[in-house]
Scaffold this motif. Sequence first.
Motif, PDB file in Angstrom:
ATOM      1  N   ASP A   9       9.513   1.034  -1.674  1.00  8.09           N
ATOM      2  CA  ASP A   9      10.763   0.260  -1.688  1.00  8.09           C
ATOM      3  C   ASP A   9      10.907  -0.551  -0.406  1.00  8.09           C
ATOM      4  O   ASP A   9      11.274  -1.733  -0.442  1.00  8.09           O
ATOM      5  N   LEU A  10      10.618   0.070   0.730  1.00  8.07           N
ATOM      6  CA  LEU A  10      10.700  -0.607   2.012  1.00  8.07           C
ATOM      7  C   LEU A  10       9.703  -1.764   2.076  1.00  8.07           C
ATOM      8  O   LEU A  10      10.043  -2.868   2.510  1.00  8.07           O
ATOM      9  N   LEU A  11       8.488  -1.534   1.620  1.00  5.99           N
ATOM     10  CA  LEU A  11       7.459  -2.573   1.626  1.00  5.99           C
ATOM     11  C   LEU A  11       7.876  -3.753   0.744  1.00  5.99           C
ATOM     12  O   LEU A  11       7.763  -4.911   1.147  1.00  5.99           O
ATOM     13  N   ARG A  12       8.401  -3.472  -0.454  1.00  5.49           N
ATOM     14  CA  ARG A  12       8.873  -4.545  -1.343  1.00  5.49           C
ATOM     15  C   ARG A  12       9.997  -5.332  -0.694  1.00  5.49           C
ATOM     16  O   ARG A  12      10.042  -6.558  -0.775  1.00  5.49           O
ATOM     17  N   GLU A  13      10.914  -4.636  -0.040  1.00  5.75           N
ATOM     18  CA  GLU A  13      12.024  -5.301   0.640  1.00  5.75           C
ATOM     19  C   GLU A  13      11.520  -6.206   1.760  1.00  5.75           C
ATOM     20  O   GLU A  13      11.969  -7.341   1.909  1.00  5.75           O
ATOM     21  N   MET A  14      10.561  -5.723   2.539  1.00  5.81           N
ATOM     22  CA  MET A  14       9.995  -6.518   3.629  1.00  5.81           C
ATOM     23  C   MET A  14       9.275  -7.752   3.087  1.00  5.81           C
ATOM     24  O   MET A  14       9.420  -8.851   3.639  1.00  5.81           O
ATOM     25  N   ILE A  15       8.520  -7.591   2.017  1.00  5.91           N
ATOM     26  CA  ILE A  15       7.828  -8.719   1.392  1.00  5.91           C
ATOM     27  C   ILE A  15       8.851  -9.742   0.900  1.00  5.91           C
ATOM     28  O   ILE A  15       8.685 -10.950   1.105  1.00  5.91           O
ATOM     29  N   GLY A  16       9.910  -9.267   0.264  1.00 10.37           N
ATOM     30  CA  GLY A  16      10.947 -10.156  -0.248  1.00 10.37           C
ATOM     31  C   GLY A  16      11.633 -10.950   0.850  1.00 10.37           C
ATOM     32  O   GLY A  16      11.831 -12.162   0.726  1.00 10.37           O
ATOM     33  N   VAL A  17      11.989 -10.287   1.941  1.00  7.56           N
ATOM     34  CA  VAL A  17      12.658 -10.960   3.061  1.00  7.56           C
ATOM     35  C   VAL A  17      11.731 -12.011   3.667  1.00  7.56           C
ATOM     36  O   VAL A  17      12.151 -13.153   3.930  1.00  7.56           O
ATOM     37  N   ALA A  18      10.466 -11.665   3.878  1.00 11.12           N
ATOM     38  CA  ALA A  18       9.512 -12.615   4.456  1.00 11.12           C
ATOM     39  C   ALA A  18       9.292 -13.811   3.525  1.00 11.12           C
ATOM     40  O   ALA A  18       9.277 -14.963   3.976  1.00 11.12           O
ATOM     41  N   ALA A  19       9.148 -13.563   2.229  1.00 11.18           N
ATOM     42  CA  ALA A  19       8.934 -14.648   1.266  1.00 11.18           C
ATOM     43  C   ALA A  19      10.152 -15.564   1.210  1.00 11.18           C
ATOM     44  O   ALA A  19      10.008 -16.793   1.191  1.00 11.18           O
ATOM     45  N   GLN A  20      11.368 -14.991   1.202  1.00 12.26           N
ATOM     46  CA  GLN A  20      12.584 -15.805   1.169  1.00 12.26           C
ATOM     47  C   GLN A  20      12.668 -16.700   2.400  1.00 12.26           C
ATOM     48  O   GLN A  20      13.000 -17.878   2.305  1.00 12.26           O
ATOM     49  N   ARG A  21      12.362 -16.145   3.560  1.00 16.45           N
ATOM     50  CA  ARG A  21      12.442 -16.924   4.809  1.00 16.45           C
ATOM     51  C   ARG A  21      11.420 -18.057   4.803  1.00 16.45           C
ATOM     52  O   ARG A  21      11.727 -19.179   5.198  1.00 16.45           O
ATOM     53  N   LEU A  22      10.191 -17.767   4.361  1.00 18.75           N
ATOM     54  CA  LEU A  22       9.168 -18.814   4.301  1.00 18.75           C
ATOM     55  C   LEU A  22       9.567 -19.923   3.337  1.00 18.75           C
ATOM     56  O   LEU A  22       9.370 -21.111   3.627  1.00 18.75           O
ATOM     57  N   THR A  56       3.662  -7.992  -7.275  1.00 27.33           N
ATOM     58  CA  THR A  56       2.740  -7.739  -6.172  1.00 27.33           C
ATOM     59  C   THR A  56       2.125  -6.354  -6.350  1.00 27.33           C
ATOM     60  O   THR A  56       2.569  -5.581  -7.200  1.00 27.33           O
ATOM     61  N   ARG A  57       1.157  -6.031  -5.533  1.00 23.62           N
ATOM     62  CA  ARG A  57       0.575  -4.682  -5.594  1.00 23.62           C
ATOM     63  C   ARG A  57       1.588  -3.623  -5.173  1.00 23.62           C
ATOM     64  O   ARG A  57       1.476  -2.470  -5.540  1.00 23.62           O
ATOM     65  N   ALA A  58       2.579  -4.045  -4.414  1.00 25.53           N
ATOM     66  CA  ALA A  58       3.631  -3.118  -3.983  1.00 25.53           C
ATOM     67  C   ALA A  58       4.712  -2.961  -5.045  1.00 25.53           C
ATOM     68  O   ALA A  58       5.594  -2.135  -4.904  1.00 25.53           O
ATOM     69  N   GLY A  59       4.650  -3.775  -6.096  1.00 24.23           N
ATOM     70  CA  GLY A  59       5.645  -3.724  -7.156  1.00 24.23           C
ATOM     71  C   GLY A  59       6.319  -5.078  -7.331  1.00 24.23           C
ATOM     72  O   GLY A  59       5.917  -6.073  -6.747  1.00 24.23           O
ATOM     73  N   THR A  60       7.348  -5.115  -8.139  1.00 27.10           N
ATOM     74  CA  THR A  60       8.058  -6.358  -8.435  1.00 27.10           C
ATOM     75  C   THR A  60       9.039  -6.695  -7.319  1.00 27.10           C
ATOM     76  O   THR A  60       9.846  -5.866  -6.918  1.00 27.10           O
ATOM     77  N   VAL A  61       8.948  -7.939  -6.821  1.00 25.62           N
ATOM     78  CA  VAL A  61       9.850  -8.444  -5.789  1.00 25.62           C
ATOM     79  C   VAL A  61      10.714  -9.517  -6.445  1.00 25.62           C
ATOM     80  O   VAL A  61      10.194 -10.452  -7.050  1.00 25.62           O
ATOM     81  N   GLU A  62      12.031  -9.371  -6.354  1.00 27.61           N
ATOM     82  CA  GLU A  62      12.953 -10.355  -6.925  1.00 27.61           C
ATOM     83  C   GLU A  62      13.198 -11.451  -5.901  1.00 27.61           C
ATOM     84  O   GLU A  62      13.617 -11.180  -4.778  1.00 27.61           O
ATOM     85  N   LEU A  63      12.919 -12.704  -6.298  1.00 25.90           N
ATOM     86  CA  LEU A  63      13.078 -13.848  -5.415  1.00 25.90           C
ATOM     87  C   LEU A  63      14.159 -14.781  -5.939  1.00 25.90           C
ATOM     88  O   LEU A  63      14.383 -14.865  -7.140  1.00 25.90           O
ATOM     89  N   ARG A  64      14.804 -15.489  -5.031  1.00 26.95           N
ATOM     90  CA  ARG A  64      15.736 -16.566  -5.378  1.00 26.95           C
ATOM     91  C   ARG A  64      15.131 -17.840  -4.817  1.00 26.95           C
ATOM     92  O   ARG A  64      15.082 -18.027  -3.608  1.00 26.95           O
ATOM     93  N   ILE A  65      14.652 -18.703  -5.702  1.00 26.91           N
ATOM     94  CA  ILE A  65      13.957 -19.913  -5.287  1.00 26.91           C
ATOM     95  C   ILE A  65      14.947 -21.072  -5.267  1.00 26.91           C
ATOM     96  O   ILE A  65      15.621 -21.343  -6.253  1.00 26.91           O
ATOM     97  N   ARG A  66      15.007 -21.754  -4.142  1.00 21.14           N
ATOM     98  CA  ARG A  66      15.965 -22.840  -3.923  1.00 21.14           C
ATOM     99  C   ARG A  66      15.537 -24.092  -4.672  1.00 21.14           C
ATOM    100  O   ARG A  66      14.383 -24.484  -4.633  1.00 21.14           O
TER     101      ARG A  66
END
Length: 76
Positions: A9-22, A56-66
């Motif tokens: 869960d932590l890994l998915r959250e970190m991936i999501g935050v990094a992807a959103q920022r990028l 992802t390999r860590a599981g599903t990451v929910e993204l909000r694409i602008r």
Amino acid sequence: MMSKTSDADLLREMIGVAAQRLMELEVEGLIGAGYGEKSAERLVQRNGYRDRDWETRAGTVELRIRWAAPKREGRS
């Protein structure tokens, strides 16, 4: 000790935050202005989001694409 589930869960959250920022940085570069920033050179404007699940390999990451749309006349 953390369980594997909470680690994932932590890994998915970190991936999501990094992807959103990028993605936000990419949109800022495309638009030519940061969020809420005025710019005469601005060619497009932010126009909402679309939701997308990213598998992802860590599981599903929910993204909000602008969305970015061409700037309307008379708006900055």
